[in-house]
Design an enzyme around this catalytic site. Structure first.
Site, PDB file in Angstrom:
ATOM      1  N   ASN A  97       0.549  -0.824   0.067  1.00  0.00           N
ATOM      2  CA  ASN A  97      -0.079  -0.234   0.351  1.00  0.00           C
ATOM      3  C   ASN A  97       0.646   0.806   0.049  1.00  0.00           C
ATOM      4  O   ASN A  97       2.518   1.172   1.023  1.00  0.00           O
ATOM      5  CB  ASN A  97      -1.088   0.034   1.175  1.00  0.00           C
ATOM      6  CG  ASN A  97      -2.170  -1.107   1.114  1.00  0.00           C
ATOM      7  OD1 ASN A  97      -2.110  -1.256  -0.086  1.00  0.00           O
ATOM      8  ND2 ASN A  97      -1.628  -1.895   2.801  1.00  0.00           N
ATOM      9  N   GLU A 105      -0.893   2.848   6.093  1.00  0.00           N
ATOM     10  CA  GLU A 105      -0.590   3.284   7.368  1.00  0.00           C
ATOM     11  C   GLU A 105       0.444   3.469   8.215  1.00  0.00           C
ATOM     12  O   GLU A 105       0.613   4.175   9.127  1.00  0.00           O
ATOM     13  CB  GLU A 105      -2.081   2.069   8.390  1.00  0.00           C
ATOM     14  CG  GLU A 105      -2.916   1.967   8.053  1.00  0.00           C
ATOM     15  CD  GLU A 105      -4.079   1.097   8.875  1.00  0.00           C
ATOM     16  OE1 GLU A 105      -4.040   0.322   9.647  1.00  0.00           O
ATOM     17  OE2 GLU A 105      -5.191   1.986   8.983  1.00  0.00           O
ATOM     18  N   VAL A 106       1.412   2.616   7.816  1.00  0.00           N
ATOM     19  CA  VAL A 106       2.779   2.757   8.747  1.00  0.00           C
ATOM     20  C   VAL A 106       3.892   2.715   6.913  1.00  0.00           C
ATOM     21  O   VAL A 106       4.301   2.314   6.478  1.00  0.00           O
ATOM     22  CB  VAL A 106       3.116   1.042   8.718  1.00  0.00           C
ATOM     23  CG1 VAL A 106       4.807   1.079   9.824  1.00  0.00           C
ATOM     24  CG2 VAL A 106       2.578   0.507   9.787  1.00  0.00           C
ATOM     25  N   HIS A 110       6.557  -1.530   3.499  1.00  0.00           N
ATOM     26  CA  HIS A 110       6.218  -2.934   3.475  1.00  0.00           C
ATOM     27  C   HIS A 110       5.938  -3.346   3.079  1.00  0.00           C
ATOM     28  O   HIS A 110       4.852  -2.876   2.131  1.00  0.00           O
ATOM     29  CB  HIS A 110       5.490  -2.828   5.301  1.00  0.00           C
ATOM     30  CG  HIS A 110       4.383  -1.964   5.413  1.00  0.00           C
ATOM     31  ND1 HIS A 110       4.157  -0.734   5.227  1.00  0.00           N
ATOM     32  CD2 HIS A 110       2.748  -2.441   5.176  1.00  0.00           C
ATOM     33  CE1 HIS A 110       2.623  -0.832   5.288  1.00  0.00           C
ATOM     34  NE2 HIS A 110       2.287  -1.234   4.924  1.00  0.00           N
ATOM     35  N   HIS A 112       2.933  -7.137   1.995  1.00  0.00           N
ATOM     36  CA  HIS A 112       2.034  -7.898   3.117  1.00  0.00           C
ATOM     37  C   HIS A 112       2.444  -8.845   2.335  1.00  0.00           C
ATOM     38  O   HIS A 112       2.401  -9.327   0.747  1.00  0.00           O
ATOM     39  CB  HIS A 112       0.817  -7.646   2.771  1.00  0.00           C
ATOM     40  CG  HIS A 112       0.392  -6.393   3.419  1.00  0.00           C
ATOM     41  ND1 HIS A 112      -0.177  -6.405   4.383  1.00  0.00           N
ATOM     42  CD2 HIS A 112       0.694  -5.213   3.126  1.00  0.00           C
ATOM     43  CE1 HIS A 112       0.435  -4.964   5.510  1.00  0.00           C
ATOM     44  NE2 HIS A 112      -0.193  -4.075   4.456  1.00  0.00           N
TER      45      HIS A 112
END
Ligand code: 5GP
Length: 126
Positions: A97, A105-106, A110, A112
């Site tokens: 994302n 959100e972070v 990252h 997933h």
């Protein structure tokens, strides 16, 4: 809340703290450039996060600024984790994302890895 992926890197983000060992995570793989750990709120029977060790806000930041060695190492690490966890034969999904519409959100890149059940269509509608 989704983040603005154009902001500078914030060293207080939760994945930076996991990398520094300040907060716990269920670590499943680590090498020179990448760390993989289980997502704290799994959305599938297998839900792993793979992050680069470098300070990159998002895929956009990483793809623009990371060295070739970091990019190659990170992509290899994602593949190693998927193979090690037995995800290749049944199949799995990668997701990154980015920013507001991506609902990131972070603010540390990252990827997933989802698996362990049929994952259905790529995106929900609406
Ligand atoms: P994003 O929406 O940014 O792509 O996904 C962030 C992911 O990080 C979410 O799936 C969330 O469950 C996970 N997450 C947030 N905080 C923590 C944490 O402290 N530890 C772990 N292991 N995962 C986290």
């Amino acid at each position: 809340m989704a983040i603005d992926a154009t902001l500078p890197y914030d060293d207080s983000n939760v994945f930076a703290r996991i990398l520094r060992g300040e907060i716990p995570a269920q670590r499943i793989y680590e090498d020179d450039v990448a760390l993989a750990f289980l997502d704290i709120n799994p959305q599938a029977p297998t839900h792993i996060l793979v992050i680069p060790k470098g300070r990159y806000v998002s895929w956009d930041d990483f793809s623009a600024r990371a060295s070739d060695a970091e990019i190659a190492g990170f992509v290899r690490a994602v593949g190693i984790v998927a193979r090690d966890r037995g995800l290749v034969a049944p199949g799995y999904r990668l997701l990154a994302n980015i920013g507001g519409d991506g609902h990131q959100e972070v603010p540390h890149l990252h990827v997933h890895l989802f698996g362990g059940r049929p994952l259905g269509p790529m995106l929900s509608r609406g």
